[in-house]
Design a protein around this motif. Structure first.
Motif, PDB file in Angstrom:
ATOM      1  N   ILE A  45       0.818  -1.204   0.000  1.00 51.75           N
ATOM      2  CA  ILE A  45       0.000   0.000   0.000  1.00 51.75           C
ATOM      3  C   ILE A  45       0.861   1.267   0.000  1.00 51.75           C
ATOM      4  O   ILE A  45       0.424   2.331  -0.438  1.00 51.75           O
ATOM      5  N   PHE A  48       1.453   2.537  -3.408  1.00 51.58           N
ATOM      6  CA  PHE A  48       0.260   3.176  -3.943  1.00 51.58           C
ATOM      7  C   PHE A  48       0.283   4.679  -3.703  1.00 51.58           C
ATOM      8  O   PHE A  48      -0.045   5.461  -4.596  1.00 51.58           O
ATOM      9  N   THR A  49       0.700   5.060  -2.466  1.00 57.76           N
ATOM     10  CA  THR A  49       0.755   6.494  -2.174  1.00 57.76           C
ATOM     11  C   THR A  49       1.751   7.204  -3.083  1.00 57.76           C
ATOM     12  O   THR A  49       1.503   8.323  -3.529  1.00 57.76           O
ATOM     13  N   TYR A  80     -11.426  -0.318  -5.358  1.00 58.18           N
ATOM     14  CA  TYR A  80     -10.586  -1.280  -4.650  1.00 58.18           C
ATOM     15  C   TYR A  80     -11.324  -1.888  -3.475  1.00 58.18           C
ATOM     16  O   TYR A  80     -11.276  -3.109  -3.258  1.00 58.18           O
TER      17      TYR A  80
END
Lengths: 130, 64
Positions: A45, A48-49, A80
């Motif tokens: 994750i 993703f940022t 998502y």
């Protein structure tokens, strides 16, 4: 390359653990599957940022309204979340429930995207000769 | 966020299965049911914590 090794090994470990547990207790196997999926998502994750911040840079180059970007971001996030929840629903055997979750989410996305669509339509109408 | 939570859940599953079988063999059906239920609730809380973490992270990333 470190992260791909982690993802692959966590996936394999989760598979084997569910395989061991499933004949003993079927419900625990589902929980193990959910936990493994969560761990993999939490591993990636952070990437993703980074991707999202570079998207923001690209949007600022084009000079578009930043409201559009936040709306797009929200829609991606809803997508998502829906995918994940529907996957869990399908895994527990409630296929129709997963379908309903997907349907509801699609409707919400449609409602959220409606202002953009009407915006485009009004622009096109303005371009047309009277 | 470690792999050990998978092993924890698997271990709790094995343990509750074994304890439930033993209690059932010794004729304590109702205690067996409660032991199984306790294991299920423990695992449920662990998984729910994970899901809550995921949802809050997504909320901050996609600024809902």
């Amino acid at each position: 390359m470190d992260i791909i090794l982690k993802i692959v090994s966590i996936g394999l470990i989760t598979c084997l653990a569910t395989l061991v547990i499933r004949p003993l207790r079927n419900d625990f196997a589902i929980f193990i599957g959910i936990a493994g999926g969560m761990i993999i998502i939490f591993l990636v994750i952070n990437y993703f940022t980074g991707v999202l911040s570079s998207f923001k840079d690209i949007i600022s180059y084009t000079g578009l309204n930043s409201n559009l970007y936040t709306l797009l971001l929200k829609i991606i996030g809803i997508g998502y979340l829906l995918e994940f929840t529907a996957g869990i629903c399908n895994e527990t055997g409630n296929n129709s429930l997963g379908d309903k979750v997907l349907l509801g989410g699609k409707l919400v996305i449609m409602v959220m995207a409606m202002p953009i669509i009407t915006n485009i339509l009004t622009i096109i109408m303005g371009l047309l000769p009277k | 966020m470690d792999v050990e939570i998978i092993f924890k859940i698997a271990a709790i599953g094995l343990l509750t299965a074994v304890v439930g079988q033993i209690l059932k063999q010794t004729g304590k059906e109702e205690i067996s049911t409660f032991a199984t239920l306790a294991g299920l609730v423990i695992v449920l809380v662990m998984v729910l914590n994970l899901i809550g973490d995921l949802f809050s992270t997504l909320k901050t990333i996609f600024n809902f």
